[in-house]
Design an enzyme around this catalytic site. Structure first.
Site, PDB file in Angstrom:
ATOM      1  N   ASP A  34      59.403 -34.979 -30.416  1.00  9.08           N
ATOM      2  CA  ASP A  34      59.619 -33.497 -30.034  1.00  9.08           C
ATOM      3  C   ASP A  34      57.918 -33.033 -29.713  1.00  9.08           C
ATOM      4  OD1 ASP A  34      58.514 -33.277 -32.666  1.00  9.08           O
ATOM      5  OD2 ASP A  34      60.045 -32.102 -33.289  1.00  9.08           O
ATOM      6  N   LYS A 188      22.140 -16.696 -13.027  1.00  9.80           N
ATOM      7  CA  LYS A 188      23.411 -16.853 -12.780  1.00  9.80           C
ATOM      8  C   LYS A 188      24.375 -15.608 -12.902  1.00  9.80           C
ATOM      9  CE  LYS A 188      26.369 -19.178 -15.762  1.00  9.80           C
ATOM     10  NZ  LYS A 188      26.918 -20.255 -16.504  1.00  9.80           N
ATOM     11  N   ASP A 214      22.080 -28.455 -19.771  1.00 14.30           N
ATOM     12  CA  ASP A 214      22.909 -27.234 -19.949  1.00 14.30           C
ATOM     13  C   ASP A 214      23.706 -27.691 -21.404  1.00 14.30           C
ATOM     14  OD1 ASP A 214      24.194 -24.766 -20.054  1.00 14.30           O
ATOM     15  OD2 ASP A 214      25.068 -24.700 -18.014  1.00 14.30           O
ATOM     16  N   SER A 218      31.790 -27.553 -17.921  1.00 12.62           N
ATOM     17  CA  SER A 218      33.438 -27.210 -18.061  1.00 12.62           C
ATOM     18  C   SER A 218      34.083 -27.375 -16.615  1.00 12.62           C
ATOM     19  CB  SER A 218      33.301 -25.647 -18.428  1.00 12.62           C
ATOM     20  OG  SER A 218      34.769 -25.257 -18.567  1.00 12.62           O
TER      21      SER A 218
HETATM   22  C1  R5P Z   1      27.319 -21.026 -20.326  1.00 12.51           C
HETATM   23  O1  R5P Z   1      27.200 -20.174 -21.085  1.00 12.51           O
HETATM   24  C2  R5P Z   1      27.309 -22.387 -20.643  1.00 12.51           C
HETATM   25  O2  R5P Z   1      26.080 -22.772 -20.907  1.00 12.51           O
HETATM   26  C3  R5P Z   1      27.649 -23.414 -19.370  1.00 12.51           C
HETATM   27  O3  R5P Z   1      26.642 -22.979 -18.301  1.00 12.51           O
HETATM   28  C4  R5P Z   1      29.005 -23.242 -18.906  1.00 12.51           C
HETATM   29  O4  R5P Z   1      29.851 -23.079 -20.083  1.00 12.51           O
HETATM   30  C5  R5P Z   1      29.420 -23.934 -17.789  1.00 12.51           C
HETATM   31  O5  R5P Z   1      30.690 -23.527 -17.347  1.00 12.51           O
HETATM   32  P1  R5P Z   1      31.074 -24.262 -15.675  1.00 12.51           P
HETATM   33  O6  R5P Z   1      30.727 -25.790 -15.774  1.00 12.51           O
HETATM   34  O7  R5P Z   1      32.440 -23.842 -15.792  1.00 12.51           O
HETATM   35  O8  R5P Z   1      30.191 -23.499 -14.922  1.00 12.51           O
END
Ligand code: R5P
Length: 286
Positions: A34, A188, A214, A218
């Protein structure tokens, strides 16, 4: 000390145990039909000091960690260090609307209850490294930027470090100090979870190798947009380094846009070429 890797983190646990000259603990982890998880401690941990290393990428990872920590305590462990190379829910650290769950706090409180201390790497909501207190939970926040800089050191000749947004400026500044070069940042604006707009500025970088840093990639929107802007400046090369590579839209989206892309192994990806095992081991030796 015994180091436990838990599923998806055995490689990192192995590297850390080698560095510490410590033993590797054994766990049995299975899934019931499950979908529920089964965890069993398969090492004698009575009276032992333990480190449990677990990349928490999914909710299942979190449940597995919770079950593991409690089973280790029930099996008589003396001291348990929880290490979260990547900490899930670290982006929900503030309440924007009344009634919202403060996920990062909730998660840390549970882990704090089940272990003696918590260490993570470049925690999204803690820009400074070292020991911090967040909602009365102590967290040690390790910094992998020097390891990323070392990876690029002999690959770029005339570096200029660029932060894709103001929030990443401390990383760019730190890297610039380590590389003895200049740094700058872009502006940004986040339109949605998936879309960002990055404003260009006047910069003469035609002789430079750009290093964009960075904490995490994500969706990849931030880096893709930043690289597009920077490409217009005609630099010698565009190099990207991040600590946590989630790559929700894949790595392929960067092909042809950036010259080099690397992340650490706080998450397992095909480009996790920078290991954080040394900094984790260093922290456990303290
Ligand atoms: C923002 O505060 C982080 O430092 C990254 O720039 C962010 O999480 C990146 O996200 P994504 O790849 O979705 O643009």
């Amino acid at each position: 000390m015994l180091v436990f890797g838990s599923s998806n983190s055995e490689d990192l646990a192995w590297e850390v145990s080698k560095n510490l000259n410590a033993g590797l603990g054994k766990l049995e982890v299975q899934k019931f039909p499950d979908g529920e998880l089964y965890v069993r401690v398969d090492s004698d941990v009575k009276g032992e000091e333990l480190a449990v290393i677990k990349r928490t990428r999914t909710s299942d990872d979190l449940i597995e960690l919770i079950l593991t920590l409690d089973a280790l305590r029930d099996s008589g462990a003396r001291l348990i260090h929880t290490v979260l190379p990547y900490m899930i829910y670290s982006r929900q650290d503030k309440r924007f609307k009344k009634g919202e769950a403060l996920s990062a706090k909730t998660l840390l409180k549970v882990l704090d209850e089940l272990s003696d201390d918590i260490t993570t790497v470049n925690c999204h909501f803690l820009r400074e490294s070292d020991e911090r207190v967040y909602h009365s939970v102590r967290i040690r926040n390790l910094d992998a930027i020097p390891q990323i800089v070392d990876y690029f050191r002999d690959k770029i000749r005339r570096p200029l470090v660029i932060a894709p947004d103001k929030g990443s400026m401390p990383y760019a500044q730190e890297a610039a100090e380590l590389l003895d070069c200049e740094f700058n940042h872009l502006q940004k604006k986040r339109v949605s979870g998936k879309e960002v707009i990055i404003k260009s500025k006047e910069l003469d970088v035609t002789r430079n190798d750009i290093l964009i840093l960075d904490d995490m990639i994500s969706t990849g929107g931030t880096i893709a947009e930043a690289a597009k802007v920077i490409r217009g400046w005609k630099p010698q090369s565009i190099n990207v380094g991040c600590v946590h590579g989630l790559f929700l839209n894949g790595i392929e989206q960067f092909k042809g846009t950036v010259d080099r892309l690397v992340c650490t192994n706080t998450l397992q990806t095909p480009i996790s070429k920078v290991s954080v095992s040394d900094i984790i081991a260093g922290d456990l030796k303290r």
